[in-house]
Design a protein around this motif. Structure first.
Motif, short mmCIF file in Angstrom:
data_model
loop_
_atom_site.label_atom_id
_atom_site.label_comp_id
_atom_site.label_asym_id
_atom_site.label_seq_id
_atom_site.Cartn_x
_atom_site.Cartn_y
_atom_site.Cartn_z
N UNK A 187 0.84 -1.20 0.00
CA UNK A 187 0.00 0.00 0.00
C UNK A 187 0.87 1.24 0.00
N UNK A 188 0.24 2.40 -0.18
CA UNK A 188 0.97 3.66 -0.18
C UNK A 188 1.56 3.92 1.21
N UNK A 189 2.64 4.70 1.29
CA UNK A 189 3.23 5.00 2.59
C UNK A 189 2.19 5.59 3.55
N UNK A 190 2.23 5.17 4.79
CA UNK A 190 1.25 5.61 5.77
C UNK A 190 1.73 6.88 6.47
N UNK A 191 0.81 7.51 7.19
CA UNK A 191 1.15 8.69 7.98
C UNK A 191 1.72 8.24 9.32
N UNK A 192 2.86 8.77 9.70
CA UNK A 192 3.48 8.46 10.99
C UNK A 192 3.08 9.54 11.99
N UNK A 193 2.40 9.14 13.04
CA UNK A 193 1.95 10.10 14.05
C UNK A 193 3.13 10.56 14.90
N UNK A 194 3.24 11.88 15.09
CA UNK A 194 4.34 12.41 15.89
C UNK A 194 3.84 13.58 16.73
N UNK A 195 4.58 13.89 17.78
CA UNK A 195 4.23 14.97 18.69
C UNK A 195 5.45 15.86 18.91
N UNK A 196 5.22 17.17 18.96
CA UNK A 196 6.26 18.14 19.31
C UNK A 196 5.81 18.79 20.61
N UNK A 197 6.24 18.29 21.76
CA UNK A 197 5.73 18.78 23.04
C UNK A 197 6.21 20.20 23.34
N UNK A 198 5.40 20.93 24.10
CA UNK A 198 5.85 22.23 24.59
C UNK A 198 6.80 21.99 25.76
N UNK A 199 7.51 23.04 26.24
CA UNK A 199 8.50 22.84 27.31
C UNK A 199 7.95 22.15 28.56
N UNK A 200 6.72 22.48 28.96
CA UNK A 200 6.15 21.88 30.17
C UNK A 200 5.92 20.38 29.97
N UNK A 201 5.36 20.00 28.82
CA UNK A 201 5.13 18.59 28.54
C UNK A 201 6.44 17.84 28.41
N UNK A 202 7.43 18.47 27.79
CA UNK A 202 8.72 17.81 27.61
C UNK A 202 9.41 17.60 28.95
N UNK A 203 9.26 18.55 29.86
CA UNK A 203 9.83 18.40 31.20
C UNK A 203 9.19 17.23 31.93
N UNK A 204 7.87 17.08 31.77
CA UNK A 204 7.17 15.96 32.41
C UNK A 204 7.62 14.62 31.82
N UNK A 205 7.96 14.60 30.55
CA UNK A 205 8.37 13.36 29.90
C UNK A 205 9.80 12.97 30.26
#
Length: 214
Positions: free
Chosen positions: A13-31
């Motif tokens: 099949x055609x290439x699929x969409x890869x789900x990605x996230x670009x967290x804000x600083x607060x979310x990135x700190x929590x991760x």
């Protein structure tokens, strides 16, 4: 299609969409917490799980695991997944990739990106160590597919950026052509990890305070 990647079969099949996230600083700190990084990695690679299942795999109690799951959910990294019974709460990863350390980041955003990178590096070093320990027991075809290489090349900043973007594009192309992580896959397939770390040789580039760069 890149010449460096295996060509898909004619019926693919055609290439699929890869789900990605670009967290804000607060979310990135929590991760940027070793347990949360491990939980998110397990959910992405192995698929949905309950707090009890994850606790058993991580050697933690279910209460602590549930707390970390709630933190991940609060910042959009994971979400509820309908499970086989209503008694157990199942979780799944909301995305397959996390993107951080944008080139124009400054202040809190840059600090959060660096903290996340340090936490993820510690986790990745452990993964690489386990891979080395398992290497001799792998089937020959998987030993042949594995590598541990580092290459230093004289480049300008512009050339280095172009090279890292090209390598990243190749990996993303392979991901789009592959089945989604966390779902059943053919018996001849396995999650295959590629870790890309690209940087100026340490100690060779003047710091911004030294060369007047802002």
């Amino acid at each position: 299609m890149s010449p460096f990647l295996p060509q898909p079969p004619a019926h693919a099949t055609a290439p699929r969409h890869v789900r990605r996230i670009v967290p804000d600083p607060t979310a990135l700190k929590a991760l940027a917490h070793p347990v949360r990084l491990r939980i998110l990695g397990l959910l992405r690679v192995d698929g949905p799980a309950t707090a009890t299942q994850l606790a058993a795999r991580l050697g933690l109690n279910s209460g602590a695991t549930s707390y970390h799951l709630r933190q991940l959910a609060q910042y959009g990294f994971i979400e509820d997944k309908p499970g086989p019974s209503r008694r157990d709460r199942w979780w799944q990863a909301s995305h397959e990739l996390t993107s951080v350390l944008e080139t124009d980041a400054e202040g809190a955003e840059l600090d959060a990106g660096v903290a996340f990178t340090q936490a993820s590096l510690s986790l990745q070093v452990g993964q690489m160590q386990r891979a080395v320990e398992e290497y001799a027991e792998l089937p020959a075809r998987w030993r042949k597919a594995s590598t541990a290489s580092d290459i230093t090349v004289p480049l300008t900043a512009q050339q280095a950026e172009a090279l890292t973007r090209r390598l990243t594009d190749i990996m993303l192309e392979a991901m789009r052509d592959a089945p989604p992580l966390g779902e059943p896959m053919p018996p001849d397939m396995a999650p295959f990890t590629i870790m890309l770390r690209a940087f100026p040789y340490p100690g060779r580039i003047p710091h911004r305070e030294e060369d007047g760069e802002t």
